[in-house]
Design an enzyme around this catalytic site. Sequence first.
Site, short mmCIF file in Angstrom:
data_model
loop_
_atom_site.label_atom_id
_atom_site.label_comp_id
_atom_site.label_asym_id
_atom_site.label_seq_id
_atom_site.Cartn_x
_atom_site.Cartn_y
_atom_site.Cartn_z
N LYS A 199 -12.39 -32.30 23.09
CA LYS A 199 -11.31 -32.30 23.81
C LYS A 199 -11.57 -33.08 25.06
CE LYS A 199 -8.75 -28.76 21.35
NZ LYS A 199 -7.84 -27.75 21.38
N ASN A 247 1.71 -14.18 22.75
CA ASN A 247 0.40 -13.73 22.58
C ASN A 247 0.00 -12.64 23.46
OD1 ASN A 247 -0.87 -15.24 24.79
ND2 ASN A 247 -0.32 -16.80 23.34
N ASP A 252 -0.10 -22.33 19.28
CA ASP A 252 -0.40 -23.43 18.33
C ASP A 252 0.75 -23.75 17.61
OD1 ASP A 252 -2.87 -23.45 19.41
OD2 ASP A 252 -3.68 -21.77 18.11
N LYS A 282 21.56 -13.62 16.47
CA LYS A 282 20.44 -12.78 16.09
C LYS A 282 20.37 -12.61 14.39
CE LYS A 282 19.11 -7.87 15.85
NZ LYS A 282 19.38 -6.54 16.18
#
Length: 401
Positions: free
Chosen positions: A340, A209, A278, A288
Amino acid sequence: MLNGLRIVLGVTGGIAAYKACALTSKLVQKGAEVKVIMTEGAQEFVTPLTFQALSRNPVYTDTFDEKDAKEIAHIDIADWADLFILAPTTANMIGKIANGIADDMLSTTILATEADVYIAPAMNVHMYAHPAVIRNMKTLESWGYKFVEPGEGYLACGYVGKGRLEEPETIVSVLEQDQAKQHVLAGKKVLISAGPTQEKIDPVRFFTNHSSGKMGFALAESAAQLGADVTLVTGPVTLDTPANVDRIDVVTAQEMHEHMMEHFPESDIVIKAAAVADYFPKNTYDHKMKKAEGTLTIEMDRTTDILKELGRAKTNQFLVGFAAETNSPLEFGKKKLVSKNLDAIIVNDIQAAGSGFRSDTNDVTYIHKDGKNKHLALATKKQIANQILEQIISDLKADAT
């Protein structure tokens, strides 16, 4: 808070040099040991003898005037100092430091020291607002130099505006407050995660990310400056390790989970600022993957929810999470806070101007489990980190009463 501290006062060539005499006297009265370094320009306004009398120490003016043959003066003083103060600081000296120029005793010593450096600028209002001076100050601030901003009023040049050296009493107060802050988290263990994770597909590809790690690193730096014993678990980033921080480098979400759980039991404050994947590829390849006709489908498995696991394992830790959202950030942040088992959560809209990944600034809302929240307006990530820790410290004190 200044009693026993070894302080080097650097005096540069401005009319405000006369205020440095009063500053020297006040620091000595507070119990500090003061050594003064003067530039050639400073000596045009005040003599070295004045500072020698006030500090009761020799005054340094020449890089090549070695008072003790067994020591190199600028290195010895740089190592001796607990902290440095430059007051007054001219635009010229700010420019020198920002560009690594060491051509006199003062600039040479500053570049050699590892002590905290406080800069108290004093100059014409237009000089203070010049783009080059602003750029140099921002550079120094990004390196950890601290500024005592000048006051506004009538300047020696006849202008009225910002540029007047702050009063010695105020400078001393700033130093005392900062010294007090440096002990606020003494004895506390702080665990922080930062940056992205990378989930391997094959030897040349991975899922990740946009996280840069800047927010987590800023938090680690601030916590260490407050006296905490800081452990920073970070994904792959290109940031330097903050001073006095124990850094653990990881790559995958699983590695980050393992290290966070390992250090969690002994921690007092835990801040999960990392942007952890996630999902990870169910199958990976040692060679590859080659292009083929048509589309490609990669099956993904769920990673362990690190924050949720920390919430379940929580005993006496103060646990803080981050919620980087794109819509209804406060709503989702509050849900995450409860689900949480967090003590607080930092919520930000990553699509807002100046906020989110890779930016040097942030705009967040701090929400405590009791429902109170505080908006921390757009500021540098270091400033936001300081404010977040102030909120955490305040909440810890409230919880203890």
